[in-house]
Design an enzyme around this catalytic site. Sequence first.
Site, PDB file in Angstrom:
ATOM      1  N   ARG A  49     -16.604  -7.987   3.325  1.00  0.00           N
ATOM      2  CA  ARG A  49     -15.407  -8.223   4.126  1.00  0.00           C
ATOM      3  C   ARG A  49     -15.556  -7.439   5.428  1.00  0.00           C
ATOM      4  O   ARG A  49     -15.822  -6.238   5.417  1.00  0.00           O
ATOM      5  CB  ARG A  49     -14.162  -7.742   3.394  1.00  0.00           C
ATOM      6  CG  ARG A  49     -12.890  -7.901   4.234  1.00  0.00           C
ATOM      7  CD  ARG A  49     -11.765  -7.076   3.701  1.00  0.00           C
ATOM      8  NE  ARG A  49     -10.561  -7.205   4.523  1.00  0.00           N
ATOM      9  CZ  ARG A  49      -9.724  -6.216   4.788  1.00  0.00           C
ATOM     10  NH1 ARG A  49      -9.956  -5.011   4.309  1.00  0.00           N
ATOM     11  NH2 ARG A  49      -8.656  -6.420   5.522  1.00  0.00           N
TER      12      ARG A  49
ATOM     13  N   HIS B  65      -5.723 -11.283   7.748  1.00  0.00           N
ATOM     14  CA  HIS B  65      -5.485 -11.857   6.409  1.00  0.00           C
ATOM     15  C   HIS B  65      -6.040 -13.282   6.301  1.00  0.00           C
ATOM     16  O   HIS B  65      -5.581 -14.075   5.480  1.00  0.00           O
ATOM     17  CB  HIS B  65      -3.990 -11.882   6.058  1.00  0.00           C
ATOM     18  CG  HIS B  65      -3.352 -10.531   5.978  1.00  0.00           C
ATOM     19  ND1 HIS B  65      -2.104 -10.284   6.477  1.00  0.00           N
ATOM     20  CD2 HIS B  65      -3.794  -9.362   5.459  1.00  0.00           C
ATOM     21  CE1 HIS B  65      -1.779  -9.020   6.279  1.00  0.00           C
ATOM     22  NE2 HIS B  65      -2.800  -8.435   5.671  1.00  0.00           N
TER      23      HIS B  65
ATOM     24  N   GLY C 236       2.726  -8.058   1.778  1.00  0.00           N
ATOM     25  CA  GLY C 236       2.363  -6.842   1.060  1.00  0.00           C
ATOM     26  C   GLY C 236       2.765  -5.654   1.902  1.00  0.00           C
ATOM     27  O   GLY C 236       3.723  -5.718   2.664  1.00  0.00           O
ATOM     28  N   ASN C 237       2.025  -4.548   1.791  1.00  0.00           N
ATOM     29  CA  ASN C 237       2.295  -3.426   2.684  1.00  0.00           C
ATOM     30  C   ASN C 237       2.018  -3.829   4.130  1.00  0.00           C
ATOM     31  O   ASN C 237       2.696  -3.415   5.052  1.00  0.00           O
ATOM     32  CB  ASN C 237       1.443  -2.220   2.284  1.00  0.00           C
ATOM     33  CG  ASN C 237       1.899  -0.961   2.999  1.00  0.00           C
ATOM     34  OD1 ASN C 237       3.067  -0.595   2.957  1.00  0.00           O
ATOM     35  ND2 ASN C 237       0.966  -0.288   3.665  1.00  0.00           N
TER      36      ASN C 237
ATOM     37  N   ARG D 298       4.541  -0.458   9.289  1.00  0.00           N
ATOM     38  CA  ARG D 298       4.303  -0.937  10.653  1.00  0.00           C
ATOM     39  C   ARG D 298       5.563  -1.575  11.212  1.00  0.00           C
ATOM     40  O   ARG D 298       6.308  -2.241  10.499  1.00  0.00           O
ATOM     41  CB  ARG D 298       3.157  -1.957  10.667  1.00  0.00           C
ATOM     42  CG  ARG D 298       1.831  -1.390  10.216  1.00  0.00           C
ATOM     43  CD  ARG D 298       0.749  -2.459  10.241  1.00  0.00           C
ATOM     44  NE  ARG D 298      -0.414  -2.047   9.464  1.00  0.00           N
ATOM     45  CZ  ARG D 298      -1.206  -2.888   8.808  1.00  0.00           C
ATOM     46  NH1 ARG D 298      -0.944  -4.188   8.822  1.00  0.00           N
ATOM     47  NH2 ARG D 298      -2.236  -2.441   8.125  1.00  0.00           N
TER      48      ARG D 298
ATOM     49  N   ASP E 227       7.494   1.091  -0.326  1.00  0.00           N
ATOM     50  CA  ASP E 227       7.326   0.275  -1.532  1.00  0.00           C
ATOM     51  C   ASP E 227       8.613  -0.498  -1.798  1.00  0.00           C
ATOM     52  O   ASP E 227       9.689   0.093  -1.945  1.00  0.00           O
ATOM     53  CB  ASP E 227       6.985   1.176  -2.721  1.00  0.00           C
ATOM     54  CG  ASP E 227       6.532   0.391  -3.942  1.00  0.00           C
ATOM     55  OD1 ASP E 227       7.261  -0.529  -4.358  1.00  0.00           O
ATOM     56  OD2 ASP E 227       5.469   0.720  -4.491  1.00  0.00           O
TER      57      ASP E 227
ATOM     58  N   ARG F 275       9.653  -1.924  -4.385  1.00  0.00           N
ATOM     59  CA  ARG F 275      10.286  -1.594  -5.665  1.00  0.00           C
ATOM     60  C   ARG F 275      11.228  -0.407  -5.498  1.00  0.00           C
ATOM     61  O   ARG F 275      12.339  -0.401  -6.050  1.00  0.00           O
ATOM     62  CB  ARG F 275       9.209  -1.283  -6.718  1.00  0.00           C
ATOM     63  CG  ARG F 275       8.380  -2.488  -7.112  1.00  0.00           C
ATOM     64  CD  ARG F 275       7.148  -2.102  -7.903  1.00  0.00           C
ATOM     65  NE  ARG F 275       6.210  -1.329  -7.085  1.00  0.00           N
ATOM     66  CZ  ARG F 275       4.987  -0.986  -7.481  1.00  0.00           C
ATOM     67  NH1 ARG F 275       4.571  -1.331  -8.688  1.00  0.00           N
ATOM     68  NH2 ARG F 275       4.193  -0.298  -6.691  1.00  0.00           N
TER      69      ARG F 275
ATOM     70  N   GLU G 248      -9.041 -13.053  -2.315  1.00  0.00           N
ATOM     71  CA  GLU G 248      -9.913 -12.934  -1.157  1.00  0.00           C
ATOM     72  C   GLU G 248     -11.366 -12.718  -1.568  1.00  0.00           C
ATOM     73  O   GLU G 248     -12.289 -13.183  -0.894  1.00  0.00           O
ATOM     74  CB  GLU G 248      -9.427 -11.785  -0.274  1.00  0.00           C
ATOM     75  CG  GLU G 248      -8.055 -12.036   0.330  1.00  0.00           C
ATOM     76  CD  GLU G 248      -7.424 -10.813   0.953  1.00  0.00           C
ATOM     77  OE1 GLU G 248      -7.570 -10.643   2.175  1.00  0.00           O
ATOM     78  OE2 GLU G 248      -6.806 -10.026   0.215  1.00  0.00           O
TER      79      GLU G 248
END
Length: 398
Positions: free
Chosen positions: A92, A181, A211-212, A242, A284, A286, A385
């Site tokens: 990657r 991505h 995601g993050n 971000r 997060d 959650r 991925e």
Amino acid sequence: MKILVINAGSSSLKYQLIDMETEQVMAKGLCERIGIDGHLKHTPLVGGKPVFNEDVPMPTHSEAIAAVIEKLTSPEYGVVGSMKEIDAVGHRVVHGGEKFAKSVKIDADVMAAIEACIPFAPLHNPANITGIKACRDVMGDVPMVAVFDTAFHQTMPGKAYMYAVPYEYYKNDGIRRYGFHGTSHLYVSGRCAELMGKPIEELKLISCHMGNGSSICAIDGGKCVDTSMGFTPLVGLPMGTRCGDLDAGVIQFIMKKYGFTIDEMLNILNKKSGVLGVSGVSSDFRDLSAAAEQGNERAQLALDMFAYWVAKVAGSYVAAMNGVDAIIFTAGVGENDSDTRAAIVKYFGYLGVKLDKEANSKRGQDIMISTPDSKVKVFVIPTNEELVIARDTKAIVG
């Protein structure tokens, strides 16, 4: 053919060994704290071998790769008899600039081009280069392929990737939207077409990688026509830490008032902003959901902002493509957070979307979470991925 997939970070290295005859993952693992004290977790997935999870000295990535090869081939933890059974390595690479619109076999010219993209991805490309060189040191002439996060987005038209700044900054310095991505958006869009039983060339899809780090991609006929990340992964949606889209005047105002340097300001925007900055609780989702349930208004605001931005950007892509056939949720939040998905889908009533609450409660599988009579379908598709990297490597190496 057995392919080793490598994703090298500055002090970490993730890997999978995949048997491409069946596309089965034979083993996976993570090297952490490279250059400090070193730790390896190696998980064999065939042969009933035990997991290795211990500290291992890793002064550099070369020792990390050597430790990975040793575990893959060892009698106790291994899944292959020797390194000769590993036919190729797929790496990657985060940034390929305008040079690469597809994956390529790595040679001296490719390495030079990846190095030339370091200014565009100073935190990522050097680590990717280190991983490639470390594999060369340990594995010699085994064929290696670079798979770029940015390549999938090279089909964007100029009206989508250009910034409205003086043109010479694009011509001389490469200032434009690149997107990230890409391997994830490529995988889930192809899988969505399979689930719908239609050629991807006939579909208009919106892929939400959440995601993050989060980005949305408009995919028309299998090709990216727009994406929410830009010159860097900092813009677009508000993410874990971000900021997402931001008026540049805000940066100037904060820097002048508090005396921050540009590096200090970028650290705030990259690591202290997003849902963490708004909520003051966590990056997060959650943790945010738990805090919101206990009445934390800032945590709820962060969740509301995220859902709103996903819906707003996705809606703009419906306009850009003049329609949409399906919307896809993927990555950590997209695959696992049913409440966030439901909050986003509420905005899609104008598209004739109806949520199947029972289907939306499931996780860890490819599933349609819209009702059968929804005009636009909505899917949850776990991303893969590593499989994209392995497939590209197999196609190139032959």
